[in-house]
Design a protein around this motif. Structure first.
Motif, PDB file in Angstrom:
ATOM      1  N   PHE A   8     -12.770 -16.662  -2.041  1.00  0.00           N
ATOM      2  CA  PHE A   8     -12.088 -17.742  -1.306  1.00  0.00           C
ATOM      3  C   PHE A   8     -12.990 -18.952  -1.100  1.00  0.00           C
ATOM      4  O   PHE A   8     -12.523 -20.086  -1.110  1.00  0.00           O
ATOM      5  CB  PHE A   8     -11.603 -17.227   0.065  1.00  0.00           C
TER       6      PHE A   8
ATOM      7  N   ASP B 144      -8.735 -12.491   6.635  1.00  0.00           N
ATOM      8  CA  ASP B 144      -8.746 -11.065   6.973  1.00  0.00           C
ATOM      9  C   ASP B 144      -9.848 -10.350   6.183  1.00  0.00           C
ATOM     10  O   ASP B 144      -9.574  -9.584   5.270  1.00  0.00           O
ATOM     11  CB  ASP B 144      -7.350 -10.497   6.649  1.00  0.00           C
TER      12      ASP B 144
ATOM     13  N   TYR C 257       0.845  -1.207   0.000  1.00  0.00           N
ATOM     14  CA  TYR C 257       0.000   0.000   0.000  1.00  0.00           C
ATOM     15  C   TYR C 257       0.872   1.245   0.000  1.00  0.00           C
ATOM     16  O   TYR C 257       1.980   1.247   0.552  1.00  0.00           O
ATOM     17  CB  TYR C 257      -0.904  -0.020   1.253  1.00  0.00           C
TER      18      TYR C 257
ATOM     19  N   ASP D  91     -11.250  -8.432  -5.559  1.00  0.00           N
ATOM     20  CA  ASP D  91     -11.271  -7.089  -6.152  1.00  0.00           C
ATOM     21  C   ASP D  91     -10.187  -6.976  -7.237  1.00  0.00           C
ATOM     22  O   ASP D  91      -9.016  -7.226  -6.967  1.00  0.00           O
ATOM     23  CB  ASP D  91     -11.029  -6.054  -5.042  1.00  0.00           C
TER      24      ASP D  91
HETATM   25  C1  LIG Z   1      -8.918  -6.198   4.922  1.00  0.00           C
HETATM   26  S1  LIG Z   1      -8.507  -6.469   3.265  1.00  0.00           S
HETATM   27  C2  LIG Z   1      -7.132  -7.553   3.302  1.00  0.00           C
HETATM   28  C3  LIG Z   1      -5.829  -6.923   3.760  1.00  0.00           C
HETATM   29  C4  LIG Z   1      -4.634  -7.841   3.728  1.00  0.00           C
HETATM   30  N1  LIG Z   1      -4.877  -9.127   4.359  1.00  0.00           N
HETATM   31  C5  LIG Z   1      -3.405  -7.196   4.355  1.00  0.00           C
HETATM   32  O1  LIG Z   1      -3.229  -7.290   5.594  1.00  0.00           O
HETATM   33  O2  LIG Z   1      -2.613  -6.627   3.624  1.00  0.00           O
HETATM   34  C6  LIG Z   1      -9.828  -7.521   2.740  1.00  0.00           C
HETATM   35  C7  LIG Z   1      -9.750  -7.930   1.275  1.00  0.00           C
HETATM   36  O3  LIG Z   1     -10.673  -8.987   1.046  1.00  0.00           O
HETATM   37  C8  LIG Z   1     -11.137  -8.899  -0.285  1.00  0.00           C
HETATM   38  N2  LIG Z   1     -12.335  -9.743  -0.371  1.00  0.00           N
HETATM   39  C9  LIG Z   1     -13.602  -9.437  -0.012  1.00  0.00           C
HETATM   40  N3  LIG Z   1     -14.429 -10.503  -0.186  1.00  0.00           N
HETATM   41  C10 LIG Z   1     -13.656 -11.522  -0.638  1.00  0.00           C
HETATM   42  C11 LIG Z   1     -13.919 -12.872  -0.998  1.00  0.00           C
HETATM   43  N4  LIG Z   1     -15.163 -13.382  -0.911  1.00  0.00           N
HETATM   44  N5  LIG Z   1     -12.905 -13.646  -1.438  1.00  0.00           N
HETATM   45  C12 LIG Z   1     -11.637 -13.133  -1.521  1.00  0.00           C
HETATM   46  N6  LIG Z   1     -11.324 -11.847  -1.208  1.00  0.00           N
HETATM   47  C13 LIG Z   1     -12.313 -11.050  -0.765  1.00  0.00           C
HETATM   48  C14 LIG Z   1     -11.348  -7.401  -0.465  1.00  0.00           C
HETATM   49  O4  LIG Z   1     -11.381  -7.055  -1.829  1.00  0.00           O
HETATM   50  C15 LIG Z   1     -10.137  -6.829   0.275  1.00  0.00           C
HETATM   51  O5  LIG Z   1      -9.080  -6.583  -0.610  1.00  0.00           O
END
Ligand SMILES: C[S@@+](CC[C@H](N)C(=O)[O-])C[C@H]1O[C@@H](n2cnc3c(N)ncnc32)[C@H](O)[C@@H]1O
Length: 284
Positions: free
Chosen positions: A141, A159, A46, A118
């Motif tokens: 996932f 996460d 980021y 995303d």
């Molecule tokens: C809180 S962020 C993750 C941050 C990351 N783990 C880090 O610490 O750098 C949550 C992410 O989950 C993704 N996301 C949301 N729903 C999802 C799904 N059903 N399957 C996979 N990814 C998903 C979002 O697009 C977002 O980028």
């Protein structure tokens, strides 16, 4: 969405999550576990912001500071990252890749897999592939659990944006059905450590973490252990970051061995002020 994530990168929630993640990976590497999984991988890294600048300034102006104890590896890996990438903060998958690659004598043992829905976040995440050999899918996932859970031992980070018992997958959250499925998959592993990270705002979302705690306790398979860690965002404690660490099989001793002396960590120093309280409830 990526903008929102960039804005929060390196905040207290990330410090808690990333410090614990690296501590766990340190233990699992010592136990010869080289597989890492993420269900919600994010963008991988980021742009620097006020939170990550605070970390960068602290770590660069306190050259000789003592990074002992909890958060030691987090500090070391951040320093290492900022030697080569001066404009970004590493996300969970970049930090995990850094520590796995730094410690492995045979790179083909390392097996990193992640899903991210995303497209904008995924595009950035994908650019890490030139440095690390990552298995990545731009898919949800929950439809890739067999692939994510392949292998006999692993560290698995979940996460999502939030926990909600009956979540709709498109909302970016995580729910009971998915929790039970992952428990089922990990309970048959030789060794697994599952990390679930959530945040909640005291007034509106308190129930979500209580639900998660209850669901973990109600569905935890035999021969597993759960520990919970918590930190607040403001001194008056309005927003909480909550992390549950669950060990299965040989992962139990790794979870039990996690440090809990957060007060001595550099993260608790005045400038960083991320005092982490361990709630430490253990179920077996
Ligand atoms: C809180 S962020 C993750 C941050 C990351 N783990 C880090 O610490 O750098 C949550 C992410 O989950 C993704 N996301 C949301 N729903 C999802 C799904 N059903 N399957 C996979 N990814 C998903 C979002 O697009 C977002 O980028």
């Amino acid at each position: 969405m990526q903008n929102k994530q960039s804005k929060n990168a390196g905040n207290r929630g990330d410090r808690l999550k990333h410090a614990i993640l690296l501590e766990i990976l340190d233990y699992t590497i010592q136990n010869n576990i080289w597989s890492y999984r993420e269900s919600h991988a994010g963008a991988g890294y980021y742009d620097l912001n006020e939170h990550s600048m605070e970390l960068l300034n602290f770590l660069s102006t306190n050259e000789k500071n003592n990074l002992q104890g909890v958060g030691q590896l987090y500090g070391q890996i951040l320093k290492q990252w900022w030697i080569k990438n001066t404009k970004t903060y590493p996300g969970s998958i970049a930090l995990a890749s850094e520590i796995l690659y730094r410690n492995s004598k045979s790179l083909d043992k390392i097996d990193i897999r992640a899903t991210e829905v995303d497209i904008e976040a995924f595009t950035r995440l994908y650019s890490l592939k030139s440095e690390f050999n990552l298995g990545l899918k731009n898919e949800s996932f929950d439809t890739n659990l067999d692939w994510l859970c392949e292998g006999s031992s692993m560290v698995f980070l979940i996460d999502p944006f939030f926990y909600d018992i009956n979540v709709k997958m498109q909302s970016g959250g995580f729910g009971r059905e998915q929790l039970i499925n992952i428990f089922k998959n990990l309970s048959i592993k030789k060794a697994a450590v599952l990390i679930i990270f959530t945040s909640y705002i005291e007034r509106s979302h308190k129930k979500t973490y209580e639900d998660l705690k209850m669901d973990i306790s109600n569905h935890l398979p035999p021969k597993s252990v759960a520990r919970h860690f918590i930190t607040t965002r403001k001194k008056n404690g309005k927003t909480y970051y909550w992390i549950s660490v669950i060990g299965f099989g040989d992962g139990v001793k790794i979870v039990k061995g996690l440090h809990s002396d957060w007060n001595k960590s550099w993260l608790a120093s005045k400038e960083i002020n991320t005092l982490i309280k361990e709630v430490n409830e253990i179920y077996q």
